[in-house]
Scaffold this motif. Sequence first.
Motif, PDB file in Angstrom:
ATOM      1  N   THR A 198       0.837  -1.193   0.000  1.00  0.00           N
ATOM      2  CA  THR A 198       0.000   0.000   0.000  1.00  0.00           C
ATOM      3  C   THR A 198       0.874   1.246   0.000  1.00  0.00           C
ATOM      4  N   LEU A 199       0.291   2.379  -0.367  1.00  0.00           N
ATOM      5  CA  LEU A 199       1.001   3.654  -0.368  1.00  0.00           C
ATOM      6  C   LEU A 199       0.729   4.447   0.907  1.00  0.00           C
ATOM      7  N   VAL A 200       0.390   3.756   1.982  1.00  0.00           N
ATOM      8  CA  VAL A 200      -0.015   4.435   3.212  1.00  0.00           C
ATOM      9  C   VAL A 200       1.086   5.323   3.775  1.00  0.00           C
ATOM     10  N   ASP A 201       2.362   4.966   3.574  1.00  0.00           N
ATOM     11  CA  ASP A 201       3.451   5.779   4.130  1.00  0.00           C
ATOM     12  C   ASP A 201       3.432   7.197   3.582  1.00  0.00           C
ATOM     13  N   PHE A 202       2.949   7.363   2.361  1.00  0.00           N
ATOM     14  CA  PHE A 202       2.943   8.682   1.743  1.00  0.00           C
ATOM     15  C   PHE A 202       1.796   9.545   2.252  1.00  0.00           C
ATOM     16  N   ARG A 203       0.940   8.970   3.083  1.00  0.00           N
ATOM     17  CA  ARG A 203      -0.106   9.777   3.696  1.00  0.00           C
ATOM     18  C   ARG A 203       0.476  10.623   4.825  1.00  0.00           C
ATOM     19  N   TYR A 204       1.498  10.123   5.474  1.00  0.00           N
ATOM     20  CA  TYR A 204       2.055  10.803   6.646  1.00  0.00           C
ATOM     21  C   TYR A 204       3.294  11.638   6.303  1.00  0.00           C
ATOM     22  N   GLN A 205       3.942  11.337   5.202  1.00  0.00           N
ATOM     23  CA  GLN A 205       5.073  12.148   4.762  1.00  0.00           C
ATOM     24  C   GLN A 205       4.908  12.418   3.276  1.00  0.00           C
ATOM     25  N   ARG A 206       4.803  13.688   2.918  1.00  0.00           N
ATOM     26  CA  ARG A 206       4.515  14.057   1.535  1.00  0.00           C
ATOM     27  C   ARG A 206       5.657  14.833   0.883  1.00  0.00           C
ATOM     28  N   HIS A 207       6.668  15.219   1.644  1.00  0.00           N
ATOM     29  CA  HIS A 207       7.794  15.964   1.099  1.00  0.00           C
ATOM     30  C   HIS A 207       9.078  15.150   1.277  1.00  0.00           C
ATOM     31  N   TYR A 208       9.819  15.000   0.192  1.00  0.00           N
ATOM     32  CA  TYR A 208      11.062  14.236   0.215  1.00  0.00           C
ATOM     33  C   TYR A 208      12.142  15.060  -0.479  1.00  0.00           C
ATOM     34  N   LYS A 209      13.238  15.291   0.223  1.00  0.00           N
ATOM     35  CA  LYS A 209      14.311  16.121  -0.319  1.00  0.00           C
ATOM     36  C   LYS A 209      15.648  15.437  -0.061  1.00  0.00           C
ATOM     37  N   ALA A 210      16.415  15.243  -1.114  1.00  0.00           N
ATOM     38  CA  ALA A 210      17.738  14.634  -0.970  1.00  0.00           C
ATOM     39  C   ALA A 210      18.724  15.667  -0.435  1.00  0.00           C
ATOM     40  N   ASP A 211      19.822  15.191   0.119  1.00  0.00           N
ATOM     41  CA  ASP A 211      20.839  16.078   0.680  1.00  0.00           C
ATOM     42  C   ASP A 211      21.613  16.772  -0.434  1.00  0.00           C
ATOM     43  N   ARG A 212      22.138  17.941  -0.124  1.00  0.00           N
ATOM     44  CA  ARG A 212      22.952  18.677  -1.084  1.00  0.00           C
ATOM     45  C   ARG A 212      24.391  18.190  -1.007  1.00  0.00           C
ATOM     46  N   GLY A 213      25.159  18.462  -2.076  1.00  0.00           N
ATOM     47  CA  GLY A 213      26.568  18.088  -2.080  1.00  0.00           C
ATOM     48  C   GLY A 213      27.383  18.997  -1.183  1.00  0.00           C
ATOM     49  N   GLN A 214      28.535  18.509  -0.802  1.00  0.00           N
ATOM     50  CA  GLN A 214      29.419  19.297   0.062  1.00  0.00           C
ATOM     51  C   GLN A 214      30.077  20.399  -0.779  1.00  0.00           C
ATOM     52  N   HIS A 215      30.310  21.541  -0.157  1.00  0.00           N
ATOM     53  CA  HIS A 215      30.966  22.643  -0.860  1.00  0.00           C
ATOM     54  C   HIS A 215      32.438  22.305  -1.129  1.00  0.00           C
ATOM     55  N   GLY A 216      32.963  22.899  -2.212  1.00  0.00           N
ATOM     56  CA  GLY A 216      34.385  22.755  -2.478  1.00  0.00           C
ATOM     57  C   GLY A 216      35.212  23.460  -1.412  1.00  0.00           C
ATOM     58  N   GLN A 217      36.472  23.063  -1.296  1.00  0.00           N
ATOM     59  CA  GLN A 217      37.340  23.625  -0.257  1.00  0.00           C
ATOM     60  C   GLN A 217      38.652  24.088  -0.877  1.00  0.00           C
ATOM     61  N   SER A 218      39.440  24.745  -0.056  1.00  0.00           N
ATOM     62  CA  SER A 218      40.743  25.210  -0.527  1.00  0.00           C
ATOM     63  C   SER A 218      41.673  24.017  -0.738  1.00  0.00           C
ATOM     64  N   LYS A 219      42.868  24.302  -1.223  1.00  0.00           N
ATOM     65  CA  LYS A 219      43.858  23.271  -1.554  1.00  0.00           C
ATOM     66  C   LYS A 219      43.347  22.335  -2.649  1.00  0.00           C
ATOM     67  N   GLY A 220      42.427  22.847  -3.470  1.00  0.00           N
ATOM     68  CA  GLY A 220      41.931  22.058  -4.595  1.00  0.00           C
ATOM     69  C   GLY A 220      41.077  20.873  -4.206  1.00  0.00           C
ATOM     70  N   MET A 221      40.553  20.852  -2.979  1.00  0.00           N
ATOM     71  CA  MET A 221      39.768  19.702  -2.524  1.00  0.00           C
ATOM     72  C   MET A 221      38.313  19.832  -2.972  1.00  0.00           C
ATOM     73  N   HIS A 222      37.829  18.820  -3.659  1.00  0.00           N
ATOM     74  CA  HIS A 222      36.450  18.808  -4.129  1.00  0.00           C
ATOM     75  C   HIS A 222      35.517  18.354  -3.010  1.00  0.00           C
ATOM     76  N   GLY A 223      34.287  18.874  -3.048  1.00  0.00           N
ATOM     77  CA  GLY A 223      33.297  18.475  -2.051  1.00  0.00           C
ATOM     78  C   GLY A 223      32.783  17.060  -2.310  1.00  0.00           C
ATOM     79  N   ARG A 224      32.356  16.406  -1.271  1.00  0.00           N
ATOM     80  CA  ARG A 224      31.835  15.040  -1.388  1.00  0.00           C
ATOM     81  C   ARG A 224      30.418  15.070  -1.952  1.00  0.00           C
ATOM     82  N   GLY A 225      30.116  14.166  -2.840  1.00  0.00           N
ATOM     83  CA  GLY A 225      28.756  14.045  -3.359  1.00  0.00           C
ATOM     84  C   GLY A 225      27.816  13.481  -2.309  1.00  0.00           C
TER      85      GLY A 225
END
Length: 421
Positions: free
Chosen positions: A54-81
Amino acid sequence: MFYDRAKIYVKGGDGGNGCVAFRREKYVPEGGPWGGDGGRGGNVIFRGDEGLRTLVDFRYQRHYKADRGQHGQSKGMHGRGAEDLVIRVPLGTVIREENSNQLLGDITANGQEVVVARGGRGGRGNTRFASSQNKAPTLAEKGEPGEERHLILELKLLADVGLLGYPNAGKSTLISRISAARPKIANYPFTTLTPNLGVVSLGEGESFVVADIPGLIEGAHTGAGLGHYFLRHVERTKLLVHMLDGAGTEGRDPLDDFHIINRELALYNEALAGRPQVIAVNKMDLPGSGENLVRIKETLAGEYEIFPISAVTGAGVPELIRRVNVLLKELPVPELPGEQTTETVFRAEPRFSIHREDDELVVTGREIEKHVAMTDLDNEAAVDRLQRIMQVMGLEKALRDYGAKNGDLVRIKDMTFEFVE
């Protein structure tokens, strides 16, 4: 509680922002840019789970948002996905976008995944903008916003056998006798307001799933009674067991009931009219059922297999179940929408469009809105780059052709500026 329809909002994670940094180390004069890229935002993914019904779980939670990526950093370090947000849904879930009614996915197999909202890519750090003309760029991109959508989820039960018939024909009584399902049973129409699933076991390795579809009435294909709400659950079945009230306890003619229900199936979906059926003439323990059975056999025996049963006493039920089991082994698996391959047609959409709202000229378009969203409007170098992009895209010329004059307000997403020749 059984829920087979839900409306939800999903959003992919935003990409992480790129970093503006410079290499400043002893003995490394004029080290140059050293800002890393931001990480990609997480996707929102639906995954089929055979344990859900059943789709009953979507009755109690209707908004779903994934996490954002990590910001880039100095020393050429890329942020984590960011990690993807995986949402479990029952098999048979059809996913559509609310505004366009576009089909995004049809989950019919355990573990099948559908990406419903993609995460944004990470913004580029200032290292990416270094060139022979600009060896020390002071700009970086912001992360790309993740996709966001309003979705309509619709569940179409995946069952081997569908029980059809007018209200009070005895479908719930039958499914309670042949399986462990315990639906509500009472002597009035529309006792069953939600579909019931039951697993019929005939020994080790021998079983099939039966769906008790709530009673249909004349006009069901137009939504009468509970028509539209439940007719879709019949679409996925391999075999239909059409139950008739052999005793005519509601004052109806079982033969008329049979023709009415089949006509409603054909009007709703022509493919259902050709779905294999067997007829179960129920309530053979009541007066008048014998005469009706003779009439039914005289009219339909040449085209359908007919089984006289009593769901209350159990008479004739084993013979019906054994024959259904044999037919299920002989029938081919019906094609489900999720298994059909459709050709994807890509249509080039305009880079932007212009229209007027009150005193503003509003520019819309996925590409131009993405450039604005990924620009740090507090950074002069980034704004200069955005202006060059607009010029290359032809936006300035398009605004002039539209009639823009000096001082006119132009809005692109959340950014408003004055048009200057």
